[in-house]
Every structure is written in structure tokens, then in C-alpha cells.
Scaffold this motif. Structure first.
Motif, PDB file in Angstrom:
ATOM      1  N   ALA A 125       0.464  12.949  42.909  1.00  0.00           N
ATOM      2  CA  ALA A 125      -0.879  13.533  43.012  1.00  0.00           C
ATOM      3  C   ALA A 125      -1.736  12.858  44.069  1.00  0.00           C
ATOM      4  O   ALA A 125      -2.766  13.402  44.472  1.00  0.00           O
ATOM      5  CB  ALA A 125      -1.573  13.447  41.657  1.00  0.00           C
ATOM      6  N   ILE A 126      -1.353  11.681  44.506  1.00  0.00           N
ATOM      7  CA  ILE A 126      -2.151  10.936  45.483  1.00  0.00           C
ATOM      8  C   ILE A 126      -1.810  11.384  46.903  1.00  0.00           C
ATOM      9  O   ILE A 126      -0.641  11.498  47.265  1.00  0.00           O
ATOM     10  CB  ILE A 126      -1.909   9.420  45.334  1.00  0.00           C
ATOM     11  N   ASP A 127      -2.851  11.646  47.692  1.00  0.00           N
ATOM     12  CA  ASP A 127      -2.639  11.958  49.109  1.00  0.00           C
ATOM     13  C   ASP A 127      -3.751  11.323  49.928  1.00  0.00           C
ATOM     14  O   ASP A 127      -4.500  10.461  49.428  1.00  0.00           O
ATOM     15  CB  ASP A 127      -2.529  13.465  49.346  1.00  0.00           C
ATOM     16  N   GLU A 128      -3.884  11.747  51.168  1.00  0.00           N
ATOM     17  CA  GLU A 128      -4.844  11.110  52.069  1.00  0.00           C
ATOM     18  C   GLU A 128      -6.295  11.365  51.671  1.00  0.00           C
ATOM     19  O   GLU A 128      -7.211  10.682  52.139  1.00  0.00           O
ATOM     20  CB  GLU A 128      -4.613  11.579  53.509  1.00  0.00           C
ATOM     21  N   THR A 129      -6.535  12.332  50.773  1.00  0.00           N
ATOM     22  CA  THR A 129      -7.910  12.593  50.331  1.00  0.00           C
ATOM     23  C   THR A 129      -8.288  11.804  49.082  1.00  0.00           C
ATOM     24  O   THR A 129      -9.447  11.846  48.655  1.00  0.00           O
ATOM     25  CB  THR A 129      -8.100  14.093  50.014  1.00  0.00           C
ATOM     26  N   THR A 130      -7.342  11.092  48.496  1.00  0.00           N
ATOM     27  CA  THR A 130      -7.591  10.438  47.209  1.00  0.00           C
ATOM     28  C   THR A 130      -8.508   9.233  47.380  1.00  0.00           C
ATOM     29  O   THR A 130      -8.174   8.269  48.074  1.00  0.00           O
ATOM     30  CB  THR A 130      -6.278  10.004  46.547  1.00  0.00           C
ATOM     31  N   ALA A 131      -9.654   9.298  46.720  1.00  0.00           N
ATOM     32  CA  ALA A 131     -10.600   8.180  46.726  1.00  0.00           C
ATOM     33  C   ALA A 131     -10.232   7.145  45.677  1.00  0.00           C
ATOM     34  O   ALA A 131     -10.333   5.935  45.927  1.00  0.00           O
ATOM     35  CB  ALA A 131     -12.015   8.688  46.465  1.00  0.00           C
ATOM     36  N   ALA A 132      -9.808   7.614  44.487  1.00  0.00           N
ATOM     37  CA  ALA A 132      -9.589   6.679  43.389  1.00  0.00           C
ATOM     38  C   ALA A 132      -8.713   7.290  42.311  1.00  0.00           C
ATOM     39  O   ALA A 132      -8.578   8.514  42.212  1.00  0.00           O
ATOM     40  CB  ALA A 132     -10.932   6.267  42.780  1.00  0.00           C
ATOM     41  N   VAL A 133      -8.148   6.409  41.517  1.00  0.00           N
ATOM     42  CA  VAL A 133      -7.486   6.762  40.260  1.00  0.00           C
ATOM     43  C   VAL A 133      -8.354   6.207  39.147  1.00  0.00           C
ATOM     44  O   VAL A 133      -8.652   5.003  39.118  1.00  0.00           O
ATOM     45  CB  VAL A 133      -6.065   6.181  40.190  1.00  0.00           C
ATOM     46  N   LEU A 134      -8.784   7.067  38.249  1.00  0.00           N
ATOM     47  CA  LEU A 134      -9.661   6.692  37.135  1.00  0.00           C
ATOM     48  C   LEU A 134      -8.901   6.859  35.829  1.00  0.00           C
ATOM     49  O   LEU A 134      -8.525   7.979  35.476  1.00  0.00           O
ATOM     50  CB  LEU A 134     -10.913   7.580  37.135  1.00  0.00           C
ATOM     51  N   LEU A 169       0.085  -0.207  33.812  1.00  0.00           N
ATOM     52  CA  LEU A 169      -1.135  -0.623  34.501  1.00  0.00           C
ATOM     53  C   LEU A 169      -0.814  -1.398  35.777  1.00  0.00           C
ATOM     54  O   LEU A 169      -1.490  -1.228  36.797  1.00  0.00           O
ATOM     55  CB  LEU A 169      -2.016  -1.453  33.568  1.00  0.00           C
ATOM     56  N   ARG A 170       0.217  -2.233  35.722  1.00  0.00           N
ATOM     57  CA  ARG A 170       0.643  -2.910  36.950  1.00  0.00           C
ATOM     58  C   ARG A 170       1.109  -1.894  37.991  1.00  0.00           C
ATOM     59  O   ARG A 170       0.831  -2.036  39.184  1.00  0.00           O
ATOM     60  CB  ARG A 170       1.774  -3.893  36.652  1.00  0.00           C
ATOM     61  N   GLY A 171       1.791  -0.862  37.518  1.00  0.00           N
ATOM     62  CA  GLY A 171       2.246   0.186  38.433  1.00  0.00           C
ATOM     63  C   GLY A 171       1.090   0.929  39.067  1.00  0.00           C
ATOM     64  O   GLY A 171       1.129   1.257  40.257  1.00  0.00           O
ATOM     65  N   VAL A 172       0.044   1.211  38.275  1.00  0.00           N
ATOM     66  CA  VAL A 172      -1.144   1.880  38.824  1.00  0.00           C
ATOM     67  C   VAL A 172      -1.789   1.005  39.885  1.00  0.00           C
ATOM     68  O   VAL A 172      -2.174   1.469  40.967  1.00  0.00           O
ATOM     69  CB  VAL A 172      -2.146   2.219  37.705  1.00  0.00           C
ATOM     70  N   ARG A 173      -1.891  -0.291  39.588  1.00  0.00           N
ATOM     71  CA  ARG A 173      -2.499  -1.207  40.556  1.00  0.00           C
ATOM     72  C   ARG A 173      -1.689  -1.264  41.850  1.00  0.00           C
ATOM     73  O   ARG A 173      -2.247  -1.211  42.955  1.00  0.00           O
ATOM     74  CB  ARG A 173      -2.600  -2.594  39.922  1.00  0.00           C
ATOM     75  N   GLU A 174      -0.392  -1.386  41.729  1.00  0.00           N
ATOM     76  CA  GLU A 174       0.460  -1.460  42.918  1.00  0.00           C
ATOM     77  C   GLU A 174       0.422  -0.160  43.716  1.00  0.00           C
ATOM     78  O   GLU A 174       0.368  -0.168  44.949  1.00  0.00           O
ATOM     79  CB  GLU A 174       1.894  -1.793  42.497  1.00  0.00           C
ATOM     80  N   LEU A 175       0.430   0.968  43.008  1.00  0.00           N
ATOM     81  CA  LEU A 175       0.428   2.269  43.671  1.00  0.00           C
ATOM     82  C   LEU A 175      -0.882   2.515  44.412  1.00  0.00           C
ATOM     83  O   LEU A 175      -0.892   2.981  45.554  1.00  0.00           O
ATOM     84  CB  LEU A 175       0.677   3.361  42.637  1.00  0.00           C
ATOM     85  N   THR A 176      -2.002   2.206  43.779  1.00  0.00           N
ATOM     86  CA  THR A 176      -3.291   2.425  44.436  1.00  0.00           C
ATOM     87  C   THR A 176      -3.457   1.503  45.633  1.00  0.00           C
ATOM     88  O   THR A 176      -4.006   1.907  46.667  1.00  0.00           O
ATOM     89  CB  THR A 176      -4.453   2.233  43.447  1.00  0.00           C
ATOM     90  N   GLY A 213      -3.735   3.056  49.421  1.00  0.00           N
ATOM     91  CA  GLY A 213      -5.064   2.922  49.993  1.00  0.00           C
ATOM     92  C   GLY A 213      -6.153   3.669  49.258  1.00  0.00           C
ATOM     93  O   GLY A 213      -7.045   4.259  49.884  1.00  0.00           O
ATOM     94  N   CYS A 214      -6.099   3.654  47.922  1.00  0.00           N
ATOM     95  CA  CYS A 214      -7.197   4.230  47.136  1.00  0.00           C
ATOM     96  C   CYS A 214      -7.619   3.211  46.075  1.00  0.00           C
ATOM     97  O   CYS A 214      -6.967   2.190  45.875  1.00  0.00           O
ATOM     98  CB  CYS A 214      -6.815   5.567  46.516  1.00  0.00           C
ATOM     99  N   LEU A 215      -8.709   3.490  45.394  1.00  0.00           N
ATOM    100  CA  LEU A 215      -9.281   2.554  44.429  1.00  0.00           C
ATOM    101  C   LEU A 215      -8.698   2.761  43.034  1.00  0.00           C
ATOM    102  O   LEU A 215      -8.366   3.878  42.653  1.00  0.00           O
ATOM    103  CB  LEU A 215     -10.800   2.716  44.373  1.00  0.00           C
ATOM    104  N   PHE A 216      -8.619   1.691  42.282  1.00  0.00           N
ATOM    105  CA  PHE A 216      -8.227   1.732  40.872  1.00  0.00           C
ATOM    106  C   PHE A 216      -9.483   1.463  40.051  1.00  0.00           C
ATOM    107  O   PHE A 216     -10.062   0.380  40.112  1.00  0.00           O
ATOM    108  CB  PHE A 216      -7.152   0.680  40.609  1.00  0.00           C
ATOM    109  N   ILE A 217      -9.912   2.478  39.287  1.00  0.00           N
ATOM    110  CA  ILE A 217     -11.077   2.356  38.409  1.00  0.00           C
ATOM    111  C   ILE A 217     -10.587   2.320  36.966  1.00  0.00           C
ATOM    112  O   ILE A 217      -9.955   3.265  36.493  1.00  0.00           O
ATOM    113  CB  ILE A 217     -12.050   3.543  38.584  1.00  0.00           C
ATOM    114  N   ALA A 218     -10.880   1.235  36.262  1.00  0.00           N
ATOM    115  CA  ALA A 218     -10.486   1.098  34.860  1.00  0.00           C
ATOM    116  C   ALA A 218     -11.704   1.322  33.972  1.00  0.00           C
ATOM    117  O   ALA A 218     -12.689   0.587  34.062  1.00  0.00           O
ATOM    118  CB  ALA A 218      -9.891  -0.282  34.596  1.00  0.00           C
TER     119      ALA A 218
END
Length: 409
Positions: free
Chosen positions: A190-199, A217-224, A228-233
Motif C-alpha cells: 500500500a505504500i508508494d511515493e505519495t505515502t506520508a505516514a503509516v498510522l 511493530l519492528r517490521g512497520v518501523r523498518e518498512l517506514t 521514506g514515510c513516517l510511523f505514527i503510533a
């Protein structure tokens, strides 16, 4: 509880009936009218006592009327309550500094409610995407998880998958992509060049205390980080000691770009929320682009600072972890005896009741009649989130009452 009995001039039934014509029916509360509280106990207008196993959906992590928090509020009430952010106040810098230190991040955007914190984070993420990442204007997207609960404002329900929160409230805000929770492959797709963040919520509370697999959660952090997008928890329910750590992401050693806090941050006294983030993220905001009349007010800052002081000792995190063992062991003993299964971390559990015995609402009402307050979520699931001050004996009382209710249902 040592407080004197409440002396209401009206009964619970009379007060409940009085609400009907004057209050919007956006809640379906249990038929108990609370008048006083202390610690893990509440008392209704007739003087009946109940053990609070919900704690205001984690807003009361430190129990009702914790002495240190009440003292901080009283002291501030005698000095200064509100200035608005048109002026500085003498409590805000200390609160922000201590909260940033507690979370291991740099800057704080103070707000009032959890939903405001989420809305603020979405605005910040979009601004960061345009100013820093270089996403074309009005094309920023945010990836979220199915079965999420981040609040009920129009923008937030736009990416909810709960039809009861969405139906009748469109048109919805664009710019969100929903993927299954606990699915790194779907998230990456789902992540592409328009992705600002994962919430995401590190643990999905409203969905029934859904805990992701180890490594998610480690995977989300590594992927973001890699894309080049933000991880919002969203730690509004899971944070501030509830799971046995200051933040639930700490179970995997993860530091997001933004952490959203609320509920317990106000100590059960005043609404306080915050976006806590890396400096280079929150620095995208300029004067006039975002604000709140009450956000960061002196009373909120004083109470929030006292909350941080309680958490800095580590006592409440340890208590949640230790008492969580009692909670898990007690629930495990009920599996096959009316409990189909459960998920628990620290002093937080989602308990799946056998539908043949009753709905979550019916079990909650039965427990209420026996002096235990819980709240149902979807279907036959109930949530347990007692104050972190609860004793092992009180926990065992609640679990014993649940066993009795299930056996006699």
C-alpha cells in the motif's frame, strides 16, 4: 473506599430517566449512576460500591482521584487555569520537556482530546510530506489498519471500517488506504511515493485488545524508514503504563516518528492529549497553521507534569506487568468455562465470551449487578482495563465474580 456515602436527592432510576429527553443518545451506558470514587472503586447515588475494571478506557490508569494528581490540580487551580496560547504560561515548557524525555522524542504539540491528537498528527504528516518529502500538493496519503479506532471526528471515521461509526456521516475525507492489521506484506504493497505516514495502534483496543504478532511493530518501523514515510503510533489507550511499559511499542524496542497520547495523560481529571515527535517532523508547523484554545493550558500542563512524574519512577509500569500475570492466569483458568479465549498484555485484556452464554452487553450487566464494572465491545467480547493501582486481591475478586456470572448465566 473511605469516602462518605453519597446523598443524592434523586435515585439512579430517576436520574437515568431525566437524561433521556435532554442528552443526545450517542452512548448506551450501563444503568449505574456514579456519584463518588476513590482508587479502584466507585459508588453510585444510592451508596452501592463497584470495582471499576474499565478505568475510563485507560483514562484512569492511576485510579480515581490519585492524591498526587488531585494535589497538583488543586495547587494549580489556586494559581492560573487558562491563558490560551496567545501568551506563554509558566507550566507548559516543563510539561513538554518532561513528556518528550519520557517518550524518548524531541518536541510536543499539546492538545486536549485523543481525537484532536490524531487529527493533528494527520495534518502534521501531510505538511511534512509536502514540505520535506516532496509529495505533490493535495496527493499525500496515509495508510491505516482495518478495525482501527482512532476517534469519531469526520476525518477519522473516513478511514474506519466500523459501519456504526461511518453510516450516515459521509461524504468522507479522501487520502487514506486501509490494509489488514498485522500484515506487513499488505502494508508494504500500500505504500508508494505519495505515502506520508503509516498510522496504527500498537494494540487495537476497541477491536477487542488485538495484539499483533511479535516482530510486527519492528517490521512497520523498518518498512517506514526504508520507504521514506513516517510511523505514527496511536498510544492513546495503550500508552502510559497500561501494558507494563511506558509505551506499548517498547515491547519491541521501537521508536516511532510520532507518538499520540491522551486519556491517562490527564490523570482522570482534565482532558489532555499530545503529539510527541521528532524535531524535524513537528518543526514543519508554523504559527497560524494549527492551534487550540485550551491545548497546553496551565491546569492541563500541571496535571500532565504530575502524571509524567508518576511514570518516571517506573512503579506503575512494573505494577501493570506484575498484576498482568494475575489477570492472565485468572483468565486462562476460565477458558472452556464460558470464556472462549482472551488476549492480554499488562493490565489490559479482551475476553471472548461463549455466545451461547450471552452477549458482551449481557455479561457486563450481570457483572454490574454483582458489583464489577466492565464494558463490552463487539459481539460477546468484554474489555478489562482496571486502574494500575488495583491490588491482586481486588483483581482476584473481579475474576471470581466473572467465573460466578459465567457459571450461572
Amino acid at each position: 473506599m473511605t469516602v462518605a456515602p453519597s446523598r443524592s436527592l434523586r435515585s439512579s432510576a430517576e436520574l437515568i430517566r431525566a437524561e433521556e429527553p435532554v442528552l443526545a443518545h450517542n452512548y448506551h451506558p450501563l444503568p449505574v449512576v456514579v456519584a463518588r470514587a476513590e482508587g479502584a472503586w466507585v459508588e453510585d447515588v444510592e451508596g452501592r460500591r463497584y470495582l471499576d475494571m474499565l478505568a475510563g478506557y485507560s483514562a484512569l490508569n492511576f485510579g480515581h482521584r490519585h492524591p498526587a494528581l488531585i494535589e497538583a490540580a488543586h495547587r494549580q487551580l489556586d494559581q492560573l487555569t487558562l491563558t490560551s496560547r496567545a501568551f506563554h504560561n509558566d507550566r507548559l515548557a516543563g510539561f513538554a520537556e518532561s513528556l518528550a524525555r519520557l517518550t524518548g522524542l524531541d518536541m510536543v504539540l499539546p492538545m486536549n482530546t485523543g481525537a484532536e491528537a490524531v487529527e493533528s498528527a494527520i495534518k502534521v504528516a501531510r505538511k511534512w510530506a509536502y514540505d520535506v518529502k516532496g509529495v505533490p500538493a493535495d496527493r499525500a496519503t496515509v495508510v491505516v489498519a482495518a478495525d482501527n479506532f482512532h476517534g469519531r471526528t469526520t476525518t477519522i471515521v473516513s478511514f474506519s471500517t466500523d459501519e456504526s461509526a461511518r453510516a450516515g456521516f459521509g461524504p468522507f475525507t479522501p487520502g487514506f488506504r486501509v490494509v489488514p492489521y498485522n500484515d506487513l506484506a499488505a502494508l508494504e504493497a500500500a505504500i508508494d511515493e505519495t505515502t506520508a505516514a503509516v498510522l496504527i495502534e500498537p494494540i487495537q483496543g476497541e477491536a477487542g485488545v488485538v495484539i499483533p504478532d511479535d516482530g510486527y511493530l519492528r517490521g512497520v518501523r523498518e518498512l517506514t524508514r526504508r520507504t521514506g514515510c513516517l510511523f505514527i503510533a496511536d498510544e492513546i489507550q495503550s500508552g502510559l503504563g497500561r501494558t507494563g511499559r511506558t509505551l506499548a511499542v517498547e515491547h519491541e524496542g521501537v521508536v516511532p516518528d510520532m507518538v499520540l497520547l491522551g486519556k491517562a495523560l490527564g490523570g482522570g481529571i482534565v482532558p489532555v492529549s499530545a503529539v510527541v515527535a521528532r524535531r524535524e517532523v513537528l518543526q514543519v508547523l508554523r504559527p497560524g497553521e494549527h492551534g487550540s484554545t485550551f491545548g497546553g493550558n496551565p491546569l492541563a500542563a500541571a496535571v500532565g507534569s504530575a502524571v509524567v512524574e508518576l511514570l518516571e519512577t517506573g512503579e506503575f509500569q512494573r505494577r501493570a506487568e506484575e498484576a498482568g500475570v494475575v489477570l492472565r492466569d485468572g483468565l486462562a483458568a476460565l477458558v472452556g468455562k464460558g470464556v472462549q479465549g482472551f488476549r492480554a498484555r499488562g493490565l489490559w485484556a479482551g475476553v471472548d465470551i461463549d455466545p451461547a452464554i450471552g452477549t458482551g452487553r449481557e455479561i457486563s450487566e450481570s457483572l454490574m449487578r454483582e458489583g464489577i464494572l466492565v464494558k463490552d465491545t463487539h459481539g460477546s467480547t468484554i474489555r478489562l482495563a482496571p486502574p494500575l493501582t488495583i491490588t491482586n486481591e481486588e483483581l482476584r475478586t473481579a475474576l471470581g465474580t466473572l467465573e460466578t456470572v459465567l457459571r450461572t448465566a
